[in-house]
Structures are given as C-alpha cells and as structure tokens.
Design an enzyme around this catalytic site. Structure first.
Site, short mmCIF file in Angstrom:
data_model
loop_
_atom_site.label_atom_id
_atom_site.label_comp_id
_atom_site.label_asym_id
_atom_site.label_seq_id
_atom_site.Cartn_x
_atom_site.Cartn_y
_atom_site.Cartn_z
N ARG A 288 0.83 -1.21 0.00
CA ARG A 288 0.00 0.00 0.00
C ARG A 288 0.87 1.27 0.00
O ARG A 288 0.93 1.99 -1.00
CB ARG A 288 -0.96 -0.03 1.20
N ASP A 289 1.61 1.52 1.08
CA ASP A 289 2.37 2.77 1.17
C ASP A 289 3.50 2.76 0.14
O ASP A 289 3.86 3.82 -0.41
CB ASP A 289 2.96 2.92 2.59
N HIS B 187 5.08 4.60 12.70
CA HIS B 187 5.12 4.50 11.23
C HIS B 187 6.15 5.52 10.74
O HIS B 187 5.85 6.70 10.60
CB HIS B 187 3.71 4.81 10.71
N HIS C 208 8.99 7.07 8.13
CA HIS C 208 9.60 7.17 6.80
C HIS C 208 11.06 7.56 7.01
O HIS C 208 11.43 8.14 8.03
CB HIS C 208 8.85 8.19 5.94
N CYS D 287 4.49 9.30 0.02
CA CYS D 287 3.09 9.69 -0.04
C CYS D 287 2.96 10.69 -1.18
O CYS D 287 3.63 11.72 -1.18
CB CYS D 287 2.62 10.31 1.27
N ASN E 272 9.47 4.21 3.34
CA ASN E 272 9.26 3.86 4.75
C ASN E 272 10.52 3.20 5.29
O ASN E 272 11.39 2.76 4.53
CB ASN E 272 8.12 2.84 4.86
#
Ligand code: HMG
Ligand code: MG
Length: 300
Positions: A16-17, A208, A210, A241, A250
């Site tokens: 996803r990310d 979370h 990055h 993002c 990430n």
C-alpha cells in the site's frame, strides 16, 4: 535501558504505502504475488491496498480486482478507507480490517483528503461507526506527527489532540506517522510519553516511520525502548506519499528485522525469504531497493 519485549508485530505496508508512490502502475498479478510472498515470509499483517478515489491514487485503482484475486486471504488484510464510499467498496469485498487516515495538520488535511482539519472528522465518524457496526476492526493513522513540509514542526499537543480524537472514534490502534521522515529519537520519546499521559497505552499505539533523513531505524529503537510493540515497515524500503512533498520510503522491513533479530526479539519473519521478495520486486520496478540490508544480503 528498559526491558525490551520478547516479540514484536511488524505491520507491513509495502503493497500500500510502497506501491502508492510508484511512478508506474504495477500490474495487479505482481501485486498479488508480492502480498502472497510477504505472507509466506512470515509477516503477520500485510496492508493490501486503498479504497480511495482512483483519480487521487491511480496506482491503487485496481484495489477491488486485487482483493478478488486474493480470495479469502484478502479479506483478512487491512485496507485504507477514507470515507463511506470507500467503506462500501471494502464491505462489498468482505474486508474485515480497515484503516482510516487523518492528518495532524490543516495543510495536509486539505492536500491529502480535500477536507479541513475539522471536516476530516465528519468524514471519518460515520465511516468508523458503520464499520464497527458491521463487525470490522478499525486502525487509525495520524499523519504529520513530527513535521509538515508546509507548516514546519508540529506541536506535540496538537498531534495528541488529533490522534486521540481519531482513536476515540472507535479504533483499536493508532499509528503515529512521520510522513516526511523528519522526526528524531528524543521527539519520538516525548510524543509517545504525551500519548501515554493522554490515556493511550503503548499497546494501543504503533509507529510508522519514513526514512527521508535516515532516522527511521533510530526512531524505531527509541520507540522499542519506550515499550512500543507494533512497527510499520515496508519491504525493501518502498514508499512515500504522493500528497506529501519530500516523503520518501518507509523504514525498510529488512532493516527493522535485522535490528530486532540482533536484539534477540522474535518477529516470525524469515529474513531470507523477505530479502528474496524485495529483490524480486526491485526487478519488477526496474530499480534497486534502497534498503541497506537488502543491498548487503542480495547485492541490491
Ligand atoms: P473528494 O474529491 O473531496 O471526494 O475526495 P468527494 O467526497 O467530494 O466525492 C467526489 C467523487 O468522488 C464522488 O463521485 C464520489 O463518489 C467519489 P461523483 O459523485 O462525483 O461521481 N469518491 C470515491 N470514489 C471511489 N472511492 C472512494 C471515493 N470517495 C469519493 N473512496 C477523498 C476526498 C478522501 C476521496 C480523496 O481526497 C482521496 O481519495 N484521498 C486519498 C489520498 C491518499 O490515498 N493518500 C495516500 C494515503 S495517506 C498516507 O500515505 C499516509 C500514511 O502512510 C501515514 C503516514 O505516512 O503518515 C497512512
Ligand atoms: Mg506512510
């Protein structure tokens, strides 16, 4: 040093990310294989995709097709859902876990969600209520927890207020996002302590990170020492993002696993299989993985 946990949960966000930020669109068959390989490597949670507006994130416009391909397995994988329209799509496909994603800052709320800071709650509230009524588990993300490219350093009380409000909608976990990777270890400690003081225990929190400024692993270690046991990471260090200037990959799952296993902490992950998966995905994407551990173990 406080006692470290015996085991931690890695919440894998690469499909996803990671893939939401690729210039090209990865074919749906490769996405499904990526997810299956990550699960086979022992990752306990793999966030699959997003039910966002396909014009906003065309890279994940195939969310429905992907989940159909994954069959029963797909229903247990968390998916991002911003609103009731996204929830309808997730419910149609039998999803059991969703994640909403709010912003701690006004500017990013506008840019990422087309809503003001306050309006985002009006969008999330009925979404979470309906999801919970349907028996779904809800994770909440709060983005821009440390710094924001347009607003600078984000005050801790502001992050705690927004994060707690998102959590209190009915989430089981709040993931604290350093969307642009500017946080440092002391800031991580202070933010976690402030959430604890506001009533959120370490069990309710995830981190979370990055890695834009190369701080992600140090920040993960600070969170580990603080008592956090859920860590978001992305295989091969993919990610970013599309609506946050300067957001890069990430924290790489391999780098996190290397550190945790070195500390004697169990993750359930087979590092060799994971590295092989990221190596394979690097070929699909046509460029080497930025993860240092992938580079060291697989030659890029
Ligand atoms: P909007 O344009 O304000 O939407 O976008 P709207 O509510 O005004 O609706 C407009 C049209 O879009 C309507 O269609 C809706 O049905 C449709 P029309 O009636 O005009 O034909 N629509 C949808 N279609 C499909 N799926 C949907 C959906 N919603 C509305 N879910 C919206 C608002 C929230 C949808 C938009 O801003 C959006 O999709 N944003 C997503 C951005 C995004 O995915 N960003 C990346 C994820 S966040 C992140 O990466 C950070 C994180 O990793 C943590 C960290 O690092 O900090 C989680
Ligand atoms: Mg992110």
């Amino acid at each position: 040093m406080s006692e470290l946990p015996e085991r931690v949960t890695i919440y894998e966000v690469g499909p996803r990310d990671g893939l939401q930020n690729e210039d090209g669109i990865v074919p749906v068959e490769a996405k499904a294989e990526f997810i299956q390989r990550l699960l086979a490597a022992g990752l306990p949670v793999v966030e699959a995709t997003s039910f966002v507006h396909p014009k906003w994130v065309p890279q994940l416009a195939d969310a429905g097709e992907l989940l159909e391909r994954l069959g029963e397995t797909g229903k247990d994988l968390p998916v991002l859902v911003p609103n009731e329209r996204g929830l309808d799509r997730a419910l149609e496909l039998g999803c059991r876990h969703i994640a909403i994603f709010g912003s701690a800052t006004e500017t990013f709320a506008q840019r990422n969600l087309n809503r003001s800071l306050d309006e985002q709650f009006a969008m999330f509230e009925p979404t979470v209520t309906r999801a919970r009524d349907a028996g779904l588990d809800v994770r909440a993300y709060v983005s821009m927890c440390f710094g924001d490219p347009w607003e600078g350093v984000v005050p801790i009380p502001q992050v705690v207020e927004v994060g707690k409000r998102l959590f209190d909608l009915g989430a089981s976990q709040l993931s604290l996002g350093d969307t642009i990777g500017v946080g440092t270890a002391g800031h991580v400690r202070d933010l976690l302590a402030a959430f604890n003081a506001a009533g959120l225990s370490n069990d309710a929190l995830a981190v979370h990170f990055h890695d834009t400024y190369g701080q992600a692993l140090a920040n993960a270690y600070a969170a580990l020492q603080h008592g956090i046991t859920t860590f978001d990471a992305s295989a091969g260090g993919l990610g970013g993002c599309p609506y946050a200037e300067s957001a890069t990959g990430n924290l790489a799952t391999e780098d996190l696993v290397w550190m945790l296993h070195g500390l004697g902490i169990d993750t359930g992950v087979d590092l060799g299989s994971l590295v092989a998966t990221s190596r394979w995905m690097a070929d699909v994407l046509g460029r080497p993985s930025p993860s240092r551990v992938v580079q060291a173990l697989a030659g890029g």
